[in-house]
Motif scaffolding. Structure first.
Motif, PDB file in Angstrom:
ATOM      1  N   GLN A 124      74.158  41.895  13.210  1.00  0.00           N
ATOM      2  CA  GLN A 124      73.223  42.907  12.701  1.00  0.00           C
ATOM      3  C   GLN A 124      71.953  42.985  13.542  1.00  0.00           C
ATOM      4  O   GLN A 124      70.847  43.161  13.029  1.00  0.00           O
ATOM      5  CB  GLN A 124      72.866  42.612  11.236  1.00  0.00           C
ATOM      6  CG  GLN A 124      74.044  42.650  10.299  1.00  0.00           C
ATOM      7  CD  GLN A 124      73.675  42.323   8.865  1.00  0.00           C
ATOM      8  OE1 GLN A 124      72.503  42.393   8.483  1.00  0.00           O
ATOM      9  NE2 GLN A 124      74.661  41.954   8.059  1.00  0.00           N
ATOM     10  N   GLN A 126      69.480  44.912  16.184  1.00  0.00           N
ATOM     11  CA  GLN A 126      69.135  46.307  16.445  1.00  0.00           C
ATOM     12  C   GLN A 126      68.028  46.347  17.496  1.00  0.00           C
ATOM     13  O   GLN A 126      66.988  45.697  17.353  1.00  0.00           O
ATOM     14  CB  GLN A 126      68.678  47.000  15.173  1.00  0.00           C
ATOM     15  CG  GLN A 126      68.601  48.518  15.298  1.00  0.00           C
ATOM     16  CD  GLN A 126      68.355  49.180  13.950  1.00  0.00           C
ATOM     17  OE1 GLN A 126      67.287  49.031  13.389  1.00  0.00           O
ATOM     18  NE2 GLN A 126      69.348  49.895  13.444  1.00  0.00           N
ATOM     19  N   SER A 134      72.631  49.431  17.673  1.00  0.00           N
ATOM     20  CA  SER A 134      73.046  48.215  16.979  1.00  0.00           C
ATOM     21  C   SER A 134      74.033  47.432  17.838  1.00  0.00           C
ATOM     22  O   SER A 134      74.810  48.019  18.606  1.00  0.00           O
ATOM     23  CB  SER A 134      73.686  48.567  15.636  1.00  0.00           C
ATOM     24  OG  SER A 134      72.775  49.258  14.809  1.00  0.00           O
TER      25      SER A 134
END
Length: 319
Positions: A124, A126, A134
């Motif tokens: 996860q 980014q 991402s």
């Protein structure tokens, strides 16, 4: 490879801009550590805090041990998540790679390299500049991400702050690290949209333009003059309000060499003249013509090829 780990005094540590735009710009790779990683609850995290508060109030009012147990269990999960959110970014090494020059109005691409030297998987993640991308990283892996920033004017375009963030593992916290690099891309002037004939030169002794084979080959535009054929009027330019121009055609005219001079470039201001020069350089290079190039204080002899092409465009960008 030298990492950026210089210390900060107390005033610099609590400067608000560090949380938004990061520390001063650097050229070296940046290691994400406790000094560079910031953590705050997300909207989901604040809702989780509210839930814990309600449970503890119920437990207090009704003296309910099970409610106490559930409330303290959720609270422990909440606080342990802070550590895992920090570990989602800690130890990552971020550095810059190459950039390419673009024309004004295009998106400049900045390549960022991220190294994960740890034994843990990073999820996860980014990476954000103007837009966000991402990614996930396996242990001991490297990722290359290209971030884009729209350019407006010629010259040097700086990337600004690159932000690496994560909401792993439960989305209760957002850990982020704003990083500023000495990262910039060269922006050439935007080529003029109107096809205009090359300027006249003493070496050519004729109107210069595109060299093509055939009896009716297009080689440029000139202002409309009385007697020009209506069929040759450039109606697209007229519809855009750019004036009345007529297309020029030629037979076996050869075009070996042309001089592209700032003094001969049409335009009402510097930017328009540079834009026209840029268009001539692009057209001449595509046509395979040898072209000389002249700006105030700079004169390049006639040549063609990628090196000469870049020299001319760089001179226009930095004029």
């Amino acid at each position: 490879m030298g990492y950026s780990v210089s210390g900060l005094n107390l005033k610099e540590r609590f400067r608000l801009s560090r949380f938004v735009s990061g520390e001063k710009a650097v050229d070296a790779p940046v290691v994400l550590n406790h000094r560079r990683i910031f953590i705050l609850p997300t909207q989901r995290g604040l809702g989780f805090v509210l839930l814990i508060t309600v449970l503890l109030l119920i437990a207090f009012v009704y003296n309910n041990n099970l409610a106490y147990l559930l409330g303290f269990l959720l609270a422990s999960i909440f606080f342990v998540t802070i550590l895992h959110s920090y570990k989602a970014l800690a130890g990552l090494v971020v550095q810059t790679c190459r950039t390419k020059a673009v024309f004004a109005g295009e998106a400049a691409g900045f390549e960022i390299r991220i190294d994960n030297p740890a034994d843990v998987e990073r999820r996860q993640l980014q990476l954000t500049l103007q837009d966000a991308q991402s990614l996930a990283m396996a242990p001991h892996s490297t990722a290359h991400v290209t971030l884009y920033s729209i350019t407006q004017t010629r010259g040097w375009h700086r990337a600004g702050t690159v932000t690496l963030s994560s909401t792993y593992p439960l989305g209760l916290f957002r850990a982020w690290s704003p990083i500023r690099f000495e990262l910039k891309a060269l922006v050439y002037p935007k080529p003029a949209p109107l096809e205009t004939a090359f300027p006249k030169t003493s070496s050519a002794q004729t109107q210069q333009g595109f060299s093509r084979k055939g009896a009716d080959d297009f080689y440029g535009l000139q202002e409309y003059q009385s007697g020009d054929s209506i069929k040759h009027i450039h109606w697209k330019a007229f519809a855009k309000g750019l004036g009345v121009f007529s297309k020029q055609y030629g037979g076996e005219q050869s075009l070996e060499e042309v001089w592209l001079d700032y003094e001969h470039a049409p335009g009402h201001n510097i930017e328009q003249r540079l834009s026209q020069l840029c268009r001539w350089v692009v057209d001449a290079e595509q046509a395979g013509i040898r072209y000389g190039f002249a700006l105030p204080g700079l004169k390049l002899p006639p040549d063609n090829g990628l090196a000469h092409y870049r020299k001319c465009l760089e001179a226009l960008a930095l004029f």
